[in-house]
Each structure stands twice: as structure tokens, then as C-alpha cells.
Design a protein around this motif. Structure first.
Motif, PDB file in Angstrom:
ATOM      1  N   GLU A 144       0.831  -1.193   0.000  1.00 38.78           N
ATOM      2  CA  GLU A 144       0.000   0.000   0.000  1.00 38.78           C
ATOM      3  C   GLU A 144       0.875   1.255   0.000  1.00 38.78           C
ATOM      4  O   GLU A 144       1.918   1.302   0.643  1.00 38.78           O
ATOM      5  N   ILE A 145       0.414   2.255  -0.736  1.00 43.84           N
ATOM      6  CA  ILE A 145       1.122   3.533  -0.747  1.00 43.84           C
ATOM      7  C   ILE A 145       0.685   4.337   0.467  1.00 43.84           C
ATOM      8  O   ILE A 145      -0.507   4.625   0.638  1.00 43.84           O
ATOM      9  N   GLU A 162      -0.117   7.343   3.071  1.00 46.49           N
ATOM     10  CA  GLU A 162      -0.498   8.745   2.937  1.00 46.49           C
ATOM     11  C   GLU A 162       0.623   9.638   3.457  1.00 46.49           C
ATOM     12  O   GLU A 162       1.444   9.220   4.275  1.00 46.49           O
ATOM     13  N   LEU A 188       3.130  11.042   1.727  1.00 48.89           N
ATOM     14  CA  LEU A 188       4.431  11.041   1.043  1.00 48.89           C
ATOM     15  C   LEU A 188       4.778  12.445   0.561  1.00 48.89           C
ATOM     16  O   LEU A 188       3.963  13.139  -0.052  1.00 48.89           O
ATOM     17  N   LEU A 237      -3.109  10.768  -4.146  1.00 48.40           N
ATOM     18  CA  LEU A 237      -2.391   9.842  -3.275  1.00 48.40           C
ATOM     19  C   LEU A 237      -2.332  10.323  -1.826  1.00 48.40           C
ATOM     20  O   LEU A 237      -1.684   9.687  -0.990  1.00 48.40           O
ATOM     21  N   TYR A 261       2.670   9.033  -9.840  1.00 46.45           N
ATOM     22  CA  TYR A 261       2.291   7.681  -9.413  1.00 46.45           C
ATOM     23  C   TYR A 261       3.494   6.736  -9.434  1.00 46.45           C
ATOM     24  O   TYR A 261       3.615   5.845  -8.580  1.00 46.45           O
ATOM     25  N   ALA A 310       5.527   7.295  -6.270  1.00 47.70           N
ATOM     26  CA  ALA A 310       4.873   6.737  -5.098  1.00 47.70           C
ATOM     27  C   ALA A 310       4.981   5.215  -5.076  1.00 47.70           C
ATOM     28  O   ALA A 310       5.228   4.611  -4.028  1.00 47.70           O
ATOM     29  N   ALA A 311       4.813   4.590  -6.253  1.00 47.69           N
ATOM     30  CA  ALA A 311       4.933   3.129  -6.339  1.00 47.69           C
ATOM     31  C   ALA A 311       6.346   2.679  -5.997  1.00 47.69           C
ATOM     32  O   ALA A 311       6.551   1.644  -5.346  1.00 47.69           O
ATOM     33  N   LYS A 351       8.571   4.352  -4.035  1.00 54.19           N
ATOM     34  CA  LYS A 351       8.836   4.562  -2.610  1.00 54.19           C
ATOM     35  C   LYS A 351       8.118   3.522  -1.754  1.00 54.19           C
ATOM     36  O   LYS A 351       8.657   3.062  -0.732  1.00 54.19           O
ATOM     37  N   ALA A 352       6.905   3.113  -2.194  1.00 60.85           N
ATOM     38  CA  ALA A 352       6.134   2.138  -1.430  1.00 60.85           C
ATOM     39  C   ALA A 352       6.648   0.716  -1.605  1.00 60.85           C
ATOM     40  O   ALA A 352       6.270  -0.180  -0.847  1.00 60.85           O
ATOM     41  N   GLN A 399       6.188  -1.076  -4.420  1.00 64.99           N
ATOM     42  CA  GLN A 399       5.417  -1.806  -5.427  1.00 64.99           C
ATOM     43  C   GLN A 399       6.296  -2.162  -6.622  1.00 64.99           C
ATOM     44  O   GLN A 399       6.105  -3.192  -7.269  1.00 64.99           O
TER      45      GLN A 399
END
Length: 355
Positions: free
Chosen positions: A50-51, A53, A55, A83, A303, A306-307, A309-310, A312
């Protein structure tokens, strides 16, 4: 919302489309990252992660107050808002690597989670980016890559863009004549790779009667680009056309020609936005030009960061992630994510677009 007027893609030969599908190399290799001091793609991706919140995602364009960058970063801001992150735009008014280093350091000191950068120099910004990575930031290139990013969000493949530029000038010159290139900065990664692709394509038999006579640089400055266009016509009074692979350059070139004796005599084409080029299409100065959807480029970059850093994705080839309303994307060779092929705009379709 993402602009509902999605680009209608340029129809190219099947071989060109195949290049896109295989995501022609334009990103950063693991070896390149290691040589530059960066970590490169590491670890194992968890596509179900999960990303979080909150960030902190920083966008660093080549320069501020650039109409093209404003559109791109508006897309990035939308992505970050969706996001539930914190969006920051940083940069100076000059397209220099020194200026970017200052703002990379500022982002790092502010504990940025993701730095999304359109590099003014592929190497000069790397020491600062590598230090930011060591401080915990994921590094994403967009529009113009550096040799130390974790992932590069490419607006299209270099071959597709180069071919689109050659095809447009060839069509407007009926396959023969002389033309010049008005580019951005001498070290701009994206323009240089597109120009290299153009030079290779010009070796094909189909373009044997086209001659590239010069490449000049307006440094993505309107006045400088205008003056370089003026200088080209003074140096080559019989020049048949100019290709400008930069939104600032093509608008300046068109403005010069529109008020000169060369209107209707010198073909102007390249990469521009419909809103900035509409008047020149309507008055007959420009027949056609191309671009991807810049808003979607920034949105995808947001996106992607974020992917990354998370967890994914790590930047390894074959990894997939979902970019909001744009849907699923796959990481290609050397950590490259390709938005899609460019769109050609002309008097028949330009009013269908608003960006």
C-alpha cells in the motif's frame, strides 16, 4: 480529472510500434547508477504494498515559469493529491544544472520521500541526487533523464519521437530540401537522444534528399530561441525548414517566421502544445507539430514515484503498477516507463485539445 480529450496516437509503421512495446532503452542502467554512486534498483518488489499517505513528493522541472513544465507539473500535483501526499515544486528560472543541484539539496534537507526531476545535465546533478537517495528519497526522472535515477518516466520512445519529427519535416518539404534543428540546451538529455534518433533515421533511403545543415540551441529561453531562429535564417537564407524538439523553441521559431518574409516559405515543426501553437496553425505558419499529453506525463511520474517509494516496484524490468486513471504500466528495460506514442496536431484536430 485527467484531460478527457486523450491524444489520438500518431500512426507509425509496425516496426516503430514494436519499438515502443519493447520500451527502447532511454533510462538508467544498473551499471550506470553504480558508476555514478547511486544504488540502482534493489530489493524485491511487492505489487500489493500500500502507498502510505503523506508522502512528500518534490517535482524539479528544468526551470520554473516554463509553459510546458507548468502543464506537466500540474499533472504531478493532481497525482500527489489523489495519493494524499504533499506536493512541492522546486526550481529556478534558468535551465542549468547548478540551479537544480541547489533545489535537490533543499528537497533532501526537507526529507523528501520522492524527487521527480527533469535533468538539465545527465551527470552534473547525480552527486546531489545520490546524496538525496542516501537520505531516503526515491529518484524518478521524467521528461529528461539523469544517469542516476531509479526509474525514468519517458514521454515516448526516443525512436518514435525521432521518427515523428523526421516524418513531419519530410512531408512538409515533399521529401527534399535543407533544414536545421533549434534545440534546448546542449546537454539536455531528451533533446539530444531525439536528435541522435533523427540523424540515424535520416540515413534511410527514404530520406536521402533531406539534409540537416545545422543544430543550434536556444537554452529553452524564448528570447534566445527567437534570436537563434533569426540567426539561422541569416546564415542559411535558402533554408527550407526548422525542427524544434522543444516547446519553447518551436513557439519562438513560429513567432519569428509568422512576422517575416519567410512565412509560407520555411516549414516550422517540432514538439509543442496545442494551446501555444494554435494561432500559428490558424494563420498558416505551421502545418503540423507533435507532442504527448504533458499533463499525463506528470501524472504518471507522480504515481511512479509513489509506487517506487512504497516498494510496489524497484525499477526492475517487467514489474507492473497502477497509475490512477491511466491504468496499468510495466517497467521496461533499464527502468524505463513509457507514457505512449506522440500525437500529431494540425488544423483538422487542434481544436479537439485543450492543454
Amino acid at each position: 480529472m485527467i484531460d478527457p480529450l486523450r491524444p489520438r496516437h500518431l500512426a507509425l509503421a509496425a516496426t516503430a510500434v514494436a519499438v515502443l512495446m519493447t520500451a527502447a532503452c532511454g533510462g538508467t542502467t544498473i551499471d550506470d547508477a553504480e558508476e555514478s554512486g547511486g544504488s540502482g534498483p534493489t530489493g524485491t518488489a511487492d505489487p500489493d504494498a500500500e502507498i502510505p499517505e503523506g508522502l512528500k513528493i518534490d517535482f524539479l522541472p528544468k526551470q520554473l515559469n516554463n509553459p510546458y513544465s507548468d502543464i506537466v507539473n500540474a499533472g504531478g500535483a493532481q497525482a500527489v493529491e489523489e495519493l494524499a501526499g504533499e506536493y512541492t515544486e522546486r526550481g529556478g528560472t534558468e535551465a542549468t544544472a547548478d540551479s537544480q543541484v541547489e533545489y535537490i539539496n533543499a528537497a533532501s534537507q526537507a526529507a523528501s520521500d520522492v524527487i521527480v526531476i527533469a535533468a538539465n545535465d545527465p551527470d552534473a546533478v547525480c552527486p546531489a541526487l545520490n546524496e538525496a537517495r542516501d537520505n531516503g528519497a526515491a529518484i524518478v526522472g521524467y521528461d529528461s533523464n539523469a544517469n542516476c535515477t531509479d526509474v525514468f518516466v519517458n514521454q515516448s520512445s526516443d525512436e518514435l519521437i525521432g521518427r515523428a519529427l523526421v516524418e513531419m519535416i519530410s512531408a512538409q518539404l515533399d521529401g527534399e530540401g535543407t533544414f536545421a534543428i533549434l534545440s534546448a540546451t546542449p546537454n539536455a538529455t531528451n533533446q539530444n537522444t531525439w536528435i541522435a534518433a533523427m540523424e540515424e533515421i535520416l540515413q534511410e533511403d527514404e530520406y536521402a534528399d533531406l539534409e540537416l545543415v545545422d543544430t543550434v540551441y536556444g537554452n529553452d529561453d524564448d528570447l534566445e530561441s527567437f534570436q537563434e531562429m533569426q540567426g539561422l535564417m541569416q546564415s542559411y537564407p535558402d533554408l527550407d525548414g526548422v525542427v524544434s524538439p522543444t516547446t519553447v523553441g518551436i513557439a519562438a521559431a513560429a513567432r519569428y517566421v509568422s512576422d517575416s518574409e519567410y512565412k509560407g516559405e520555411v516549414a516550422i515543426t517540432g514538439l509543442g502544445t496545442p494551446n501555444q501553437m494554435r494561432e500559428f496553425v490558424e494563420d498558416g505558419t505551421v502545418e503540423e507539430f507533435a507532442l504527448w499529453n504533458p499533463h499525463e506525463l506528470g501524472y504518471l511520474a507522480g504515481y511512479t514515484g509513489a509506487a517506487l517509494k512504497a516498494g510496489q516496484i524497484t525499477g526492475a524490468e517487467g514489474e507492473t503498477f497502477t497509475a490512477g486513471e491511466l491504468g496499468e504500466y510495466t517497467v521496461g528495460a533499464d527502468g524505463e516507463v513509457v507514457l505512449g506514442p506522440p500525437t500529431v496536431f494540425n488544423e483538422d484536430n487542434i481544436d479537439d485539445f485543450d492543454f
